[in-house]
Design a protein around this motif. Structure first.
Motif, PDB file in Angstrom:
ATOM      1  N   MET A 181       1.793  12.455   3.354  1.00  0.00           N
ATOM      2  CA  MET A 181       1.349  11.884   2.074  1.00  0.00           C
ATOM      3  C   MET A 181      -0.050  11.312   2.279  1.00  0.00           C
ATOM      4  N   TYR A 237       5.580   8.590  17.956  1.00  0.00           N
ATOM      5  CA  TYR A 237       5.914   8.406  16.535  1.00  0.00           C
ATOM      6  C   TYR A 237       7.243   9.100  16.230  1.00  0.00           C
ATOM      7  N   THR A 275       0.844  -1.205   0.000  1.00  0.00           N
ATOM      8  CA  THR A 275       0.000   0.000   0.000  1.00  0.00           C
ATOM      9  C   THR A 275       0.879   1.256   0.000  1.00  0.00           C
ATOM     10  N   LEU A 303       3.141   4.471   0.029  1.00  0.00           N
ATOM     11  CA  LEU A 303       4.433   4.799  -0.586  1.00  0.00           C
ATOM     12  C   LEU A 303       5.168   3.543  -1.063  1.00  0.00           C
ATOM     13  N   THR A 344      -2.098   8.563   2.122  1.00  0.00           N
ATOM     14  CA  THR A 344      -2.008   7.098   2.009  1.00  0.00           C
ATOM     15  C   THR A 344      -2.924   6.461   3.071  1.00  0.00           C
ATOM     16  N   ASN A 383      10.604   0.603   4.385  1.00  0.00           N
ATOM     17  CA  ASN A 383       9.507   1.564   4.270  1.00  0.00           C
ATOM     18  C   ASN A 383       8.365   1.264   5.245  1.00  0.00           C
ATOM     19  N   ARG A 429       2.612  -7.669   5.591  1.00  0.00           N
ATOM     20  CA  ARG A 429       1.893  -8.709   6.336  1.00  0.00           C
ATOM     21  C   ARG A 429       0.672  -9.229   5.581  1.00  0.00           C
ATOM     22  N   THR A 430       0.104  -8.411   4.664  1.00  0.00           N
ATOM     23  CA  THR A 430      -1.163  -8.798   4.034  1.00  0.00           C
ATOM     24  C   THR A 430      -0.949  -9.274   2.603  1.00  0.00           C
TER      25      THR A 430
HETATM   26  N1  LIG Z   1       1.678   8.960   5.082  1.00  0.00           N
HETATM   27  C1  LIG Z   1       2.431   9.935   5.579  1.00  0.00           C
HETATM   28  O1  LIG Z   1       1.972  11.083   5.749  1.00  0.00           O
HETATM   29  C2  LIG Z   1       3.878   9.679   5.919  1.00  0.00           C
HETATM   30  C3  LIG Z   1       4.735  10.775   6.065  1.00  0.00           C
HETATM   31  C4  LIG Z   1       6.081  10.576   6.351  1.00  0.00           C
HETATM   32  C5  LIG Z   1       6.562   9.290   6.475  1.00  0.00           C
HETATM   33  N2  LIG Z   1       5.718   8.225   6.338  1.00  0.00           N
HETATM   34  C6  LIG Z   1       6.286   6.893   6.475  1.00  0.00           C
HETATM   35  O2  LIG Z   1       6.204   6.265   5.205  1.00  0.00           O
HETATM   36  C7  LIG Z   1       6.185   4.846   5.370  1.00  0.00           C
HETATM   37  C8  LIG Z   1       5.069   4.263   4.514  1.00  0.00           C
HETATM   38  O3  LIG Z   1       3.838   4.699   5.032  1.00  0.00           O
HETATM   39  P1  LIG Z   1       2.547   4.979   4.116  1.00  0.00           P
HETATM   40  O4  LIG Z   1       2.177   6.389   4.311  1.00  0.00           O
HETATM   41  O5  LIG Z   1       2.746   4.454   2.759  1.00  0.00           O
HETATM   42  O6  LIG Z   1       1.451   4.125   4.919  1.00  0.00           O
HETATM   43  P2  LIG Z   1       0.755   2.732   4.628  1.00  0.00           P
HETATM   44  O7  LIG Z   1       0.050   2.769   3.325  1.00  0.00           O
HETATM   45  O8  LIG Z   1      -0.012   2.415   5.852  1.00  0.00           O
HETATM   46  O9  LIG Z   1       2.004   1.748   4.446  1.00  0.00           O
HETATM   47  C9  LIG Z   1       2.662   1.101   5.492  1.00  0.00           C
HETATM   48  C10 LIG Z   1       2.920  -0.322   5.045  1.00  0.00           C
HETATM   49  O10 LIG Z   1       3.680  -0.989   6.050  1.00  0.00           O
HETATM   50  C11 LIG Z   1       3.210  -2.318   6.177  1.00  0.00           C
HETATM   51  N3  LIG Z   1       3.484  -2.776   7.516  1.00  0.00           N
HETATM   52  C12 LIG Z   1       3.048  -2.239   8.680  1.00  0.00           C
HETATM   53  N4  LIG Z   1       3.481  -2.954   9.721  1.00  0.00           N
HETATM   54  C13 LIG Z   1       4.235  -3.963   9.199  1.00  0.00           C
HETATM   55  C14 LIG Z   1       4.945  -5.055   9.778  1.00  0.00           C
HETATM   56  N5  LIG Z   1       4.980  -5.239  11.098  1.00  0.00           N
HETATM   57  N6  LIG Z   1       5.579  -5.902   8.951  1.00  0.00           N
HETATM   58  C15 LIG Z   1       5.557  -5.738   7.603  1.00  0.00           C
HETATM   59  N7  LIG Z   1       4.903  -4.724   7.012  1.00  0.00           N
HETATM   60  C16 LIG Z   1       4.239  -3.861   7.803  1.00  0.00           C
HETATM   61  C17 LIG Z   1       1.710  -2.218   5.888  1.00  0.00           C
HETATM   62  O11 LIG Z   1       1.195  -3.421   5.334  1.00  0.00           O
HETATM   63  P3  LIG Z   1       0.531  -4.586   6.219  1.00  0.00           P
HETATM   64  O12 LIG Z   1      -0.377  -3.897   7.205  1.00  0.00           O
HETATM   65  O13 LIG Z   1      -0.159  -5.425   5.207  1.00  0.00           O
HETATM   66  O14 LIG Z   1       1.673  -5.269   6.850  1.00  0.00           O
HETATM   67  C18 LIG Z   1       1.643  -1.121   4.842  1.00  0.00           C
HETATM   68  O15 LIG Z   1       1.645  -1.652   3.532  1.00  0.00           O
HETATM   69  C19 LIG Z   1       6.036   4.602   6.875  1.00  0.00           C
HETATM   70  O16 LIG Z   1       7.300   4.296   7.409  1.00  0.00           O
HETATM   71  C20 LIG Z   1       5.557   5.950   7.414  1.00  0.00           C
HETATM   72  O17 LIG Z   1       5.953   6.152   8.754  1.00  0.00           O
HETATM   73  C21 LIG Z   1       4.392   8.394   6.052  1.00  0.00           C
END
Ligand SMILES: NC(=O)c1ccc[n+]([C@@H]2O[C@H](COP(=O)([O-])OP(=O)(O)OC[C@H]3O[C@@H](n4cnc5c(N)ncnc54)[C@H](OP(=O)(O)O)[C@@H]3O)[C@@H](O)[C@H]2O)c1
Length: 221
Positions: A182, A149, A11, A13, A184, A84, A33-34
């Motif tokens: 972002m 966080y 999902t 990024l 997401t 990521n 995980r999914t």
């Molecule tokens: N969105 C923002 O505003 C933002 C801003 C700055 C930084 N970030 C960082 O960017 C990264 C990506 O986040 P995103 O915004 O793309 O959110 P996201 O769509 O929720 O993506 C996070 C992904 O991590 C996986 N995940 C979570 N726990 C896990 C585990 N224990 N083992 C393996 N996979 C795991 C999730 O998949 P499953 O649940 O299927 O495992 C999911 O696909 C994160 O590190 C976040 O902190 C996000």
């Protein structure tokens, strides 16, 4: 063609990074995980003649990470890892349940360290490899209602900087990526961000990362 392992690739990024790097002709190892989400991304990549495999793994579980990497290191020649995967729990500190804090530290901090540690021996053997850690501007400065966080992201910034120094005499590169909000699924289950329309798209950020991938510190405003 590089083989790139991306965690959290089902999902947000991670998915956009997987699609963008696959588009450039790289083979992608999608980890999360999914299975359903990973398979969706794998299918999208294969439909455009790209190359990808998927593997389910909870990166917070060191044994699962070791098992996965020991299998992958036999079967694949991994050139790059993008750490990521991450979770976010927000709100006034006194209202964040202890189990959520633990889960966030286990995933964001320990998970990133476990994956990196499991991949490092083969990188050292080949004296080659690229480690990219997706952090956040929450790893650069403190923010209201993001205490735990921010703590997890500052920790990974420290890990990234220390590892870069530890590997300075090798040809292995280590970089940290610091982006703002972002749009997401990260925000689906909390009300910390009220207007998601003001956030960047994950695709836009993924393309920025691809363009600047050789920088040691990528700050994406
Ligand atoms: N969105 C923002 O505003 C933002 C801003 C700055 C930084 N970030 C960082 O960017 C990264 C990506 O986040 P995103 O915004 O793309 O959110 P996201 O769509 O929720 O993506 C996070 C992904 O991590 C996986 N995940 C979570 N726990 C896990 C585990 N224990 N083992 C393996 N996979 C795991 C999730 O998949 P499953 O649940 O299927 O495992 C999911 O696909 C994160 O590190 C976040 O902190 C996000």
């Amino acid at each position: 063609m590089k083989t790139i392992l991306i965690t959290g690739a089902g999902t947000g990024l991670g998915k956009e990074l997987a699609l963008a790097y696959a588009q450039e002709g790289n083979r992608i190892i999608l980890v999360g995980r999914t299975r359903f989400f990973l398979e969706e991304v794998r299918t999208m990549i294969e439909k455009t003649d790209g190359s990808a495999i998927s593997a389910t793994c909870d990166i917070a579980d060191s044994k699962s990470v070791e098992q996965l990497l020991s299998h992958l290191n036999e079967a694949e020649k991994i050139d790059q890892v993008i750490n990521n995967a991450g979770v976010g729990y927000f709100g006034p500190l006194q209202e964040i349940p202890a189990d959520r804090i633990s889960h966030m530290i286990d995933t964001n901090v320990k998970g990133t360290i476990y994956v990196t540690k499991a991949i490092l021996p083969t990188f050292l053997e080949r004296n080659a490899g690229k480690i990219m850690n997706i952090i956040s501007t929450a790893g650069l400065r403190g923010k209201v209602h993001e205490t735990a966080y921010c703590a997890s992201k500052f920790a990974i910034r420290g890990f990234t900087e220390a590892l870069a120094k530890e590997l300075a005499n090798t040809s292995i590169s280590v970089s940290g990526v610091y982006m703002g909000g972002m749009d997401t699924p990260f925000w689906d289950e909390n009300h910390h961000v009220t207007d998601r329309s003001r956030l960047k798209s994950a695709k836009e950020v993924a393309l920025d990362i691809l363009e600047r991938e050789n920088e040691a510190e990528l700050i994406i405003g």
